[in-house]
Design an enzyme around this catalytic site. Structure first.
Site, PDB file in Angstrom:
ATOM      1  CE  LYS A   1      -4.342   0.966   2.349  1.00  0.00           C
ATOM      2  NZ  LYS A   1      -5.015   0.843   3.632  1.00  0.00           N
TER       3      LYS A   1
HETATM    4  C1  E4P Z   1      -8.324   1.900   3.583  1.00  0.00           C
HETATM    5  O1  E4P Z   1      -7.555   1.106   3.104  1.00  0.00           O
HETATM    6  C2  E4P Z   1      -8.137   2.583   4.861  1.00  0.00           C
HETATM    7  O2  E4P Z   1      -7.406   1.713   5.695  1.00  0.00           O
HETATM    8  C3  E4P Z   1      -9.427   2.866   5.578  1.00  0.00           C
HETATM    9  O3  E4P Z   1     -10.536   2.446   4.830  1.00  0.00           O
HETATM   10  C4  E4P Z   1      -9.531   4.233   6.138  1.00  0.00           C
HETATM   11  O4  E4P Z   1     -10.770   4.334   6.798  1.00  0.00           O
HETATM   12  P1  E4P Z   1     -11.103   5.520   7.811  1.00  0.00           P
HETATM   13  O5  E4P Z   1     -11.293   6.771   7.020  1.00  0.00           O
HETATM   14  O6  E4P Z   1     -12.381   5.092   8.489  1.00  0.00           O
HETATM   15  O7  E4P Z   1      -9.941   5.629   8.756  1.00  0.00           O
END
Ligand code: E4P
Length: 216
Positions: free
Chosen positions: A87
């Protein structure tokens, strides 16, 4: 549409896996910290544990923000397990890192995407997944799901292979809206997934069927 669970909590990952509908996992540094996973060694071990529970892709985020650092970390993460997807944040060096890692056959997930322009760059760089954060857009009074629909349209128009992974999903309706928008994947905590099960007519209908069966 694939379902990923957005957590580093092993019990929740197992519960979603037991349901039989889980296609993968996404994590981020905040989710790892929430589970108290600290230190490079522990973090790496935790990713491998997650890969041993699920069968699909598991996103593991780099911490470096410079090209060299992201490449180094990305290659090390990818070497942990064949299910690991690296990522990478949507920044200038991140785009370069995605291009480099994809050219080496390493899967990538371009994270922190908040505009169609960013999504185009991620696809051009060869990202496996692009992650528009819909809940965080909603938080600033912008319709997050509209971004998902916009990216899906653009990718279809040009036959980009990058999969649209709707992220930052906060509730059950987000999942349905992302399905309507044509998202390839939704990633969300366990609760919104379980919320899809609920309907009062299912509960009352089942109650009546069972009561009638007893009477018969
Ligand atoms: C995606 O890969 C992120 O880890 C995640 O969906 C972020 O979510 P949040 O905005 O609820 O922290």
């Amino acid at each position: 549409m694939k379902f990923f669970i957005d957590t580093a909590n092993l019990d929740q990952i197992r519960e979603a896996m037991d349901l039989g509908i889980l296609d993968g996992v996404t994590t981020n540094p905040s989710l790892m910290a929430k589970e108290g996973i600290r230190g490079d060694e522990n973090i790496r071990r935790h990713y491998v544990e997650i890969c041993q529970i699920v069968e699909g892709d598991v996103s593991a985020e780099v911490i470096a923000t410079d090209f060299e650092g992201m490449i180094r970390e990305g290659e090390a993460l990818a070497a942990l397990h064949p299910q690991i997807v690296v990522k990478i944040p949507m920044i200038k060096d991140g785009v370069k890192a995605i291009k480099y890692l994809s050219s080496k056959g390493i899967k990538t997930n371009c994270t922190l995407v908040f505009s169609a322009g960013q999504a185009i760059l991620a696809a051009k760089a060869g990202a496996t997944y692009v992650s528009p954060f819909i809940g965080r857009l909603d938080d600033i009074s912008t319709e997050g799901v509209e971004l998902v629909a916009q990216i899906v349209d653009i990718y279809r128009y040009y036959d980009f292979e990058t999969q649209v992974l709707a992220a930052s999903i906060r509730h059950t309706m987000h999942i349905i809206q992302c399905a309507e928008a044509g998202a390839d994947v939704v990633t969300c905590p366990l609760q919104p997934i379980l919320g899809l099960l609920n309907h009062p007519l299912t509960d009352s209908g089942l109650e009546k069927f069972l009561a009638d069966h007893k009477k018969a």
